[in-house]
Enzyme design. Structure first.
Site, PDB file in Angstrom:
ATOM      1  N   GLU A   1       0.838  -1.196   0.000  1.00 61.39           N
ATOM      2  CA  GLU A   1       0.000   0.000   0.000  1.00 61.39           C
ATOM      3  C   GLU A   1       0.871   1.244   0.000  1.00 61.39           C
ATOM      4  O   GLU A   1       1.510   1.567   1.015  1.00 61.39           O
ATOM      5  CB  GLU A   1      -0.914   0.012   1.234  1.00 61.39           C
ATOM      6  CG  GLU A   1      -1.936   1.156   1.155  1.00 61.39           C
ATOM      7  CD  GLU A   1      -2.688   1.408   2.454  1.00 61.39           C
ATOM      8  OE1 GLU A   1      -2.607   0.579   3.369  1.00 61.39           O
ATOM      9  OE2 GLU A   1      -3.336   2.460   2.535  1.00 61.39           O
TER      10      GLU A   1
ATOM     11  N   LYS B   1      -8.932 -16.717  15.080  1.00 62.03           N
ATOM     12  CA  LYS B   1      -8.988 -16.175  13.721  1.00 62.03           C
ATOM     13  C   LYS B   1     -10.292 -15.408  13.455  1.00 62.03           C
ATOM     14  O   LYS B   1     -10.788 -15.381  12.327  1.00 62.03           O
ATOM     15  CB  LYS B   1      -8.798 -17.286  12.666  1.00 62.03           C
ATOM     16  CG  LYS B   1      -7.550 -18.125  12.844  1.00 62.03           C
ATOM     17  CD  LYS B   1      -6.302 -17.384  12.385  1.00 62.03           C
ATOM     18  CE  LYS B   1      -5.025 -18.092  12.772  1.00 62.03           C
ATOM     19  NZ  LYS B   1      -4.655 -19.204  11.924  1.00 62.03           N
TER      20      LYS B   1
ATOM     21  N   ASP C   1       1.531 -15.162  11.989  1.00 58.66           N
ATOM     22  CA  ASP C   1       0.382 -15.665  11.246  1.00 58.66           C
ATOM     23  C   ASP C   1      -0.459 -14.459  10.821  1.00 58.66           C
ATOM     24  O   ASP C   1      -1.046 -13.776  11.657  1.00 58.66           O
ATOM     25  CB  ASP C   1      -0.427 -16.604  12.133  1.00 58.66           C
ATOM     26  CG  ASP C   1      -1.548 -17.288  11.366  1.00 58.66           C
ATOM     27  OD1 ASP C   1      -1.994 -16.742  10.334  1.00 58.66           O
ATOM     28  OD2 ASP C   1      -1.968 -18.366  11.793  1.00 58.66           O
TER      29      ASP C   1
ATOM     30  N   HIS D   1     -10.535  24.250   3.932  1.00 60.86           N
ATOM     31  CA  HIS D   1     -10.816  25.361   4.814  1.00 60.86           C
ATOM     32  C   HIS D   1     -11.421  26.540   4.063  1.00 60.86           C
ATOM     33  O   HIS D   1     -12.330  27.217   4.525  1.00 60.86           O
ATOM     34  CB  HIS D   1      -9.551  25.801   5.542  1.00 60.86           C
ATOM     35  CG  HIS D   1      -9.830  26.781   6.627  1.00 60.86           C
ATOM     36  ND1 HIS D   1      -9.599  28.117   6.482  1.00 60.86           N
ATOM     37  CD2 HIS D   1     -10.363  26.614   7.846  1.00 60.86           C
ATOM     38  CE1 HIS D   1      -9.967  28.757   7.589  1.00 60.86           C
ATOM     39  NE2 HIS D   1     -10.426  27.857   8.435  1.00 60.86           N
TER      40      HIS D   1
END
Lengths: 389, 389, 389, 389
Positions: free
Chosen positions: B86, B217, B291, B382
């Site tokens: 990402e 999980k 994991d 703004h």
């Protein structure tokens, strides 16, 4: 020791920059990144993916399957790449894929498809907020136009709104084509909000592009109710004979355990009422270049099963918020693109196909783990039952 | 097309086996796994990690930091490896790390540490179940002995129990040393249950090793309340001057947005009340061989902030269920081991240290994203504010 | 119009005071409280119940039953007074009571019994908070002594604690005998906290008697997990013949609907997974002088059913947080005391008996409503099924 | 002892029938219902309210206030009848009403207004279910027509739908005028469903009028998100001077406690994030003939506060699912009607006015309890702070 900044370069995405950082880290920490420095991608490949690049983690990939999928988009047998370091995971999913395939395969349906950004607007009081909501609904055409000017593929589907105090929490819902779409949605919503802030007849006393209701990178009940990403439903009818032969269990045994674990899930307040959706999703996401943090949204959902009049076991998984795409993110990196190709999910128009494969994978893994728990109990614990008086 | 099984070999963890599978997949799907087949680990390395190994996903790693950590175990400056695709993630965490470090660093505390397996027992009626609960409490010593015979490092800490209908849902809580400990806990609980099933004075009419209350999980409210893994609390006091200089915002602005997003989180029923814990956790988990599916449990938690009498911003992150270890899973694989070494988290007794670094990382990332949202709003939106009347 | 205060008197609990207020209200609002002014209790009766007394609401009471209860405390047939204005409610519960009684009655078990107050303590940082927790556990004897000095009947059972940021959220759990016990718990906890604040080796930077975790007068997942009040489990096995004869349905039909409504409950994030616990609880609470606001905590819980090997329907209701008492509150008022006597729940040691009757009542009402929905569907909608192709 | 049925008569709503039942119960249980048999309503009044009528519970009513309300419907000073047996409740609400009134009063807004019934439809598979959803959306006009034929006042606003497995869970949302509207919604939905079942192009394999998603008589996250009943927002700005004078506290103290209790509410998974909405709602509901079980849905919601630039305290309560009406249920009974008149909420078009008074009452009660907790802490616990080192 004072702060020693990580070396950066004018072009920060070169092999030299990566090597310089590895050298720096060796010097600072004593850790040699030799294996991490071994890869076939080019440093320039990660230009839109990874700042301060130093190398790669070699995440081992096993292949599960094949699994027979009857989707609207994914049709036929698939070999599913799973990037994982958890022993037995690939074997277990593979076993589940055999069970579901010998039972006739997995039917998968994508019932919803949308991505959100969720700005919050604040007003003088709740009554002004209510008037704003009415105006917002009337201004839908303008808002859509402004939003969609920022994107070639995105479509603004609808805007949800909730009033709390004098705030209006919204969720802007977009169709985002092949991309997971968070950035596309964010950019379009930002443009829409600039128009809104400019034209609102009510004075906006506070605004932020996120009021936290989307809920990005977080599981939420909201996302269980209103899909973030794709609502994927995978269904199969497990044949009694197959269950007995391949999983040493029966529809009734599976169902009985299901009833009890559903109560356990309610007691625990669990995001997913089945065995382990997150395992298959995480492994498949990493293999195919998805954003691995989206596992938290994607893993939520419902298991529902029922014994059929024929004595077989209808078994379904509903995942309301599977966030995946075949464009953007890590999907274009060499190994990830190879894994997408393995699933014939590279190229245009493949995001729903990938989502269907995710659904089939999760269902297979849940069948496998559930039956494994039960078979083990049968073998090893059953003896104890008869004697415990 | 009929089912074509994936090739398997007597020794399935050889380079030949991997190559044979890649060849097979090429033939079946047309997808060449050339990059995936490029790696420096040995096929035999993944013997306990990945069945049907075909290669690796090259997950790019960027380094964030350094971040100044004041833990009980992690002390000093750390360069944090983040495996992610990402874009902006590493840069954003790195920026946050600078902000928190220049404010004096992050104090991290591990307040709890346990792992669970959660068997369910069923009886003739709720009254028999209640008697069983009483017996279970009296038999604690025996149960502990049986459980701990299966493990060198694990300790059975305590057993929780809940009655619903005629079932008793339990949670066996273990200390598992350097391992994340799911397998250790499962094995020990199974042994304990065999003893229980043999000795219970009440007839057990149904038993399963999991009643779904652990919740493995899966995110759950249970794990928000009762830690699964490590309860990590990261705290910092962001200096006003630093916030203004590095993040173009103020304590008051951060706090104001916080109040509104906390309401949004309640409205959404969000598992985490801050910006994006899952990003940092997922990236650090993948880099260090954790994991990756455990991100779903680990990402839940609380952000709490307050303006200090001095006008600075106390900012804290509480993650009740960080599941990480420095032994087992993928921690021993070459690149993952290198990343652990980069953090000086390899070797004995380092699991809590790693958890502290996770906490510091999440906090830095939340500081950065929150301030980025606000600064962007300041700059670009703004203008609209002033004119919208 | 300026504020016109309600008249108050030196002795505010006299008939004259009540009449004066009714006169005042008539003058202010034009509303004559003639019926409201008609009652047989004495104004002085409500001295500990109702300030600014003006009269009574005549809440009609119907009697349901009898229901056959096999509790540890409630045994035999009970006629259950239900104060309600919802038409069909009494009839429906009464019908359910007949169904469960003809099936052999309702077995009820009280599996837990405790009441809480939940102070919050704050410290310099999370590490100080962790040290405080350790000290708190060591100081249990002292704390118990201080708490119990304030009460004749209350016992401090155990203290739970959760760390978030630098706060320690606690739950002090008390046994409170025949009283619902909120006041008793509050008073005892306050005394304990004064001792704690005086003796804590860690500086307490903030303290409040409630950190909101008890959660008084609010439903919460916490109270689903950790009982507030009595954990009541009611069980019955509905005979197939009885279901068919009295409810025009079958075990399979009930069970099938159950599976689907359980999924609906998960989707909705519902506090109770059965049809309508709140109806019976509210009506019985009002009739017997319970605090009607406690319905919100008491109504949460679980329905679990299963088809037996004999083809009957095991049907159970688990209510983790039934808050009721037979001392204090409105239990001593004339009509409420009569209703308690009707159940032989007046006098010493009757709180658990009352809780058992609550459980049996809820179960009967759920059986009735569930079967009513199904029978209606059968009669009126079934026709449509056959023709909709 | 065998089952002794409760006496029933051809006209079951006569004083003779009530007396006969009281006599019967005296004989069966020894309990004389003398006070319960004392009332001014007529047995025939409860014909649509209470089967097996035996008398009334005399629930004492105190009057709180007056409170100054600035609603869209409720405007001016109100004296609020509270039916309760909890000592201090009326006094505390009354005190809160004074505080908010002296601060300028409470502004109340009703932002939403709808009631639901939630049928579930099942199909051969998820794909058929998806096609059904598409058809349902196209058939909106027909469905609306069929639904509205059953009611003079009800309007079908919109239909929500969620797919899980092969089921479609729906929520039919109605405007129901002055009635709370559950029966109206149920009847209209039933008619609509008969049309749907007849005309659906997809074979409906299972149908029930409720799939549990409405969620009637249960708190749910669904109802927090999508209003069931009226979404009521009450706001006030507490003047610093008033808080200090009447509540011995300050805006900062209130706000500080609020921040901590908000975290406690998140930890507990609380349905309401403020002090005690259920108290005021229950007491006002009973006084005005509302369905007391609806307290469970109505009590959920949000408290939000903020310190204003002037140093006062903005304090708001948002209750998304206030279920109240001024027609039907117990509203027409003599005492309940008197209490409605006291609020000028009798007659046509008063349901929203009543909802606004509910909102103002809850807000006043929360202000009072919150400040009471803090003032007590100030007086009694503060001393301990300074000395505990």
């Amino acid at each position: 020791m004072s702060r020693q900044p990580i070396p950066r370069f004018e072009d920060n995405y070169t092999e030299e920059a990566a090597q310089a950082r590895r050298d720096f880290l060796l010097q600072q920490t004593g850790a040699a990144l030799s294996h991490t420095g071994h890869y076939s991608l080019k440093a320039s490949d990660v230009r839109n993916n990874t700042e301060n690049f130093v190398g790669v983690v070699q995440m081992p990939v096993g292949v599960a399957g094949p699994v027979l999928v009857h989707g609207e988009h994914a049709q036929g047998w698939f070999y599913v790449p799973l990037a994982t370091t958890e022993g037995t995971l690939v074997a277990s999913y593979s076993r589940g894929m055999r069970i579901v395939s010998e039972s006739g395969g997995v039917k998968v349906t994508v019932a919803d498809d949308q991505m959100q950004r969720a700005p919050v607007f604040e007003f003088e009081d709740a009554r002004a907020a209510a008037r704003f909501v009415a105006w917002l609904q009337q201004s839908n055409g303008d808002i859509q136009r402004e939003a969609e000017q920022t994107t070639r593929h995105g479509k603004l589907l609808h805007i949800q709104h909730w009033q709390v105090a004098r705030m209006v929490y919204t969720r802007f819902n977009f169709y985002t084509a092949d991309a997971a779409g968070q950035n596309m949605s964010g950019k379009a919503t930002r443009a829409a909000c600039q128009w809104i802030l400019k034209h609102s007849p009510e004075a906006v006393t506070y605004f932020a592009l996120s009021g936290a209701v989307e809920t990005d990178k977080k599981h939420s009940h909201m996302n269980l109710v209103h899909s973030r990403g794709k609502r994927v439903i995978a269904e199969t009818t497990l044949k009694r004979e197959v269950l007995q032969r391949l999983a040493r269990t029966t529809p009734e045994t599976m169902f009985k355990q299901r009833q009890r674990s559903a109560v356990g899930a309610q007691l625990a307040g669990s995001a997913y009422s089945g065995p382990h959706s997150a395992n298959g999703i995480a492994a498949l996401f990493i293999a195919t270049g998805q954003d691995e943090a989206n596992v938290v949204e994607s893993h939520a959902g419902f298991v529902f099963m029922d014994i059929t009049p024929e004595g077989d076991l209808y078994f379904s998984v509903t995942l309301p918020s599977v966030i995946c795409g075949t464009k953007g993110g890590g999907t274009g990196l060499p190994t990830q693109q190879e894994c997408l190709k393995l699933l014939q999910c590279d190229g245009e128009g493949k995001a729903k196909k990938l989502a269907e494969i995710v659904g089939a994978t999760v269902l297979a893994g849940d069948v496998s783990l559930l039956s494994a728990i039960l078979a083990d109990e049968w073998v090893s614990s059953h003896d104890a039952y008869g004697r415990n008086r």
